[in-house]
Write an enzyme that holds these catalytic residues in place. Structure first.
Site, mmCIF file in Angstrom:
data_model
loop_
_atom_site.group_PDB
_atom_site.id
_atom_site.type_symbol
_atom_site.label_atom_id
_atom_site.label_comp_id
_atom_site.label_asym_id
_atom_site.label_seq_id
_atom_site.Cartn_x
_atom_site.Cartn_y
_atom_site.Cartn_z
ATOM 1 C CE1 TYR A 353 1.413 4.826 5.138
ATOM 2 C CE2 TYR A 353 0.445 6.558 6.494
ATOM 3 C CZ TYR A 353 1.324 6.158 5.491
ATOM 4 O OH TYR A 353 2.112 7.090 4.853
ATOM 5 C CB CYS A 354 2.764 -0.636 8.304
ATOM 6 S SG CYS A 354 1.762 -1.981 8.960
ATOM 7 C CB THR A 355 3.550 -3.022 3.886
ATOM 8 O OG1 THR A 355 4.673 -2.160 3.794
ATOM 9 C CG2 THR A 355 3.325 -3.714 2.549
ATOM 10 C CB ILE A 383 -0.450 0.519 2.035
ATOM 11 C CG1 ILE A 383 0.095 1.441 3.121
ATOM 12 C CG2 ILE A 383 -0.545 1.260 0.715
ATOM 13 C CD1 ILE A 383 1.565 1.777 2.958
#
Length: 495
Positions: A353-355, A383
């Protein structure tokens, strides 16, 4: 701590500008037309240079024009860089001195358009000539043809997000093949000026990555234009735009540029393509995966890794429970991190996952290409989208963003602490030493005692400068950053 003045950072998104971020457009690999542009042209194209430059200049000036109330001012006015210009001489001087790079970008794009149009006109059949240019977007079309009609919108509505009034910040990306990124660059520059949007946009042959802020009216118009553009309409949907409270004041200016990558991983897209990513999981699917994982025994949990693809200062203030958060300063270090720690991924299921999802696209492709993982998944929408659906889910703390807001809060949990006293704290400030300006977590009580720097060295340096004669500020890497291991060696897969 990340430096706010380093031009090589990427993540990425400004009186206290975080120029290390995703969308920073001042790094060295920016592809821009320069003063040598004319010298590089062939004979036939060189003759069009003067015309193209004048037209590029005029188009840019036109995007700055704002309506003037008849009772207040009879002539034209222009607004740019938070300044109001009442005469052509002053706006022309401002554009010439402050936006020369934009003029060169658009000049290069116009030259390509003129050359393409001339070539097309010589080869078109009568049937071709009757084809509508609206059927397909080509480089021969003028940028101004793809600006929205704002005659029904007042200037106040377009600019309402610039002060204390609430506006909006959009975050989006689109991986798709772009034949002429310079045309897209010129168009995006004109479009954002037209809508009074600020922010940072990266463009490459592999797509576009942007974060823009402005009034809600302006951001809605921006989304409508992007969704109707033939270049992106088959790839983008409204759900791909992540929105949050903010406005144009979240960025000091607009920066649009052409790069090799839309998020710098440091590896050519020809070597690691976005077309071979991990399996996308919706926020709901990702939530169920973590829920299932956390309910398992420690031994069973060891078969799966929740991998945070962001930088250490992002995961420090917010992250998913049980994640592996690499202690790296830039996303361009991620490939080396994977290579150095390949054994921890061997025969594991990886949930990345990332932003907003963009770093996972090529990050997961890189990890998959190593051929050691059992499965690689990624959180679709990042996210940002997860928190919209599960604000009190398994993500704890704040979401770091690459603008003057620093972070977004979706829940009340605090997972980080003050660097000085250890009290719970997650509000970043910039190091008080001008040459450093790195992000630091220092609580109100410690700030009151004068602890406002990222480390003791900077604190001492700042005190000496305050008591000594003033001097010009210059960028200087902090000792605490220099001492950090560039690529950490993990001892275990789970934190």
């Amino acid at each position: 701590m990340p430096s706010s003045t380093s031009p090589d950072e990427e993540d990425g998104l400004e009186t206290c500008v975080l120029k290390v971020f995703d969308l920073d457009l001042k790094e060295s690999n920016l592809v821009n037309p320069s003063n040598s542009l004319k010298a590089e042209l062939d004979g036939s194209t060189k003759k069009k240079y003067s015309f193209a430059k004048k037209k590029a200049f005029a188009l840019l000036v036109k995007t700055k024009q704002v309506p003037a109330p008849s009772y207040e001012f009879k002539g034209k006015r222009w607004r740019c860089c938070q300044q109001l210009f009442a005469d052509q001489i002053s706006i022309h001087r401002h554009v010439a001195t402050q936006h020369a790079e934009d003029v060169y970008q658009q000049t290069a794009s116009l030259l390509k358009q003129l050359t393409a149009a001339l070539s097309a006109s010589q080869s078109l059949t009568p049937t071709d000539k009757r084809s509508s240019p609206k059927d397909c977007l080509t480089p021969s079309q003028e940028v101004s043809a793809w600006l929205p009609d704002v005659s029904h919108v007042s200037p106040q509505e377009l600019r309402s997000g610039q002060g204390d009034e609430e506006g909006e910040v959009l975050l989006y990306y689109c991986y798709c093949d772009l034949e002429d990124p310079h045309w897209v660059c010129a168009w995006q520059t004109a479009l954002c000026h037209h809508l009074h949007l600020t922010g940072k946009i990266r463009i490459a042959t592999e797509g576009i990555n942007g974060t823009v802020g402005g009034s809600k009216v302006a951001t809605r118009l921006y989304v409508e234009v992007m969704l109707s553009c033939p270049l992106f309409k088959d790839y983008l949907s409204e759900d791909d735009f992540k929105s949050s409270k903010g406005g144009s004041h979240c960025f000091p200016e607009l920066r649009v540029g052409v790069f090799e990558e839309i998020v710098p991983m440091g590896i050519s897209p020809s070597q690691v393509s976005y077309k071979k990513p991990g399996i996308h999981l919706s926020p709901g699917e990702f939530h169920k995966e973590i829920e299932k994982l956390l309910s398992q025994s420690s031994e069973e949990q060891g078969n799966t890794i929740i991998l945070d693809c962001r930088n250490f200062y992002e995961s420090k203030i917010g992250r998913f429970q049980g994640c592996l958060a690499p202690d790296i300063r830039k996303f361009s270090y991620f490939p080396s991190y994977v290579d150095k720690n390949l054994d921890i991924f061997r025969q594991k299921r990886v949930l990345m996952y990332c932003t907003g999802g963009i770093r996972c696209e090529r990050g997961s492709a890189y990890l998959r290409a190593k051929g050691v993982c059992k499965e690689v998944f990624q959180l679709k929408g990042g996210i940002h989208k997860y928190l919209e659906e599960f604000p009190d889910g398994f993500y704890k703390g704040k979401l770091f963003v690459f603008d003057e807001r620093f972070a977004l809060a979706y829940n009340s949990s605090v997972v980080s602490e003050c660097s000085y006293c250890g009290a719970p704290w997650d509000q970043y400030k910039l190091c008080s030493t001008p040459q450093c300006r790195q992000l630091v977590l220092t609580c109100s009580a410690c700030q009151g005692q004068g602890f406002t720097a990222c480390c003791v060295t900077c604190q001492d340096k700042g005190g000496k400068q305050a008591s000594g004669p003033s001097q010009d500020s210059f960028k200087e890497e902090c000792e605490c950053t220099a001492r950090r291991p560039r690529i950490p060696q993990e001892q275990q897969a789970q934190s």
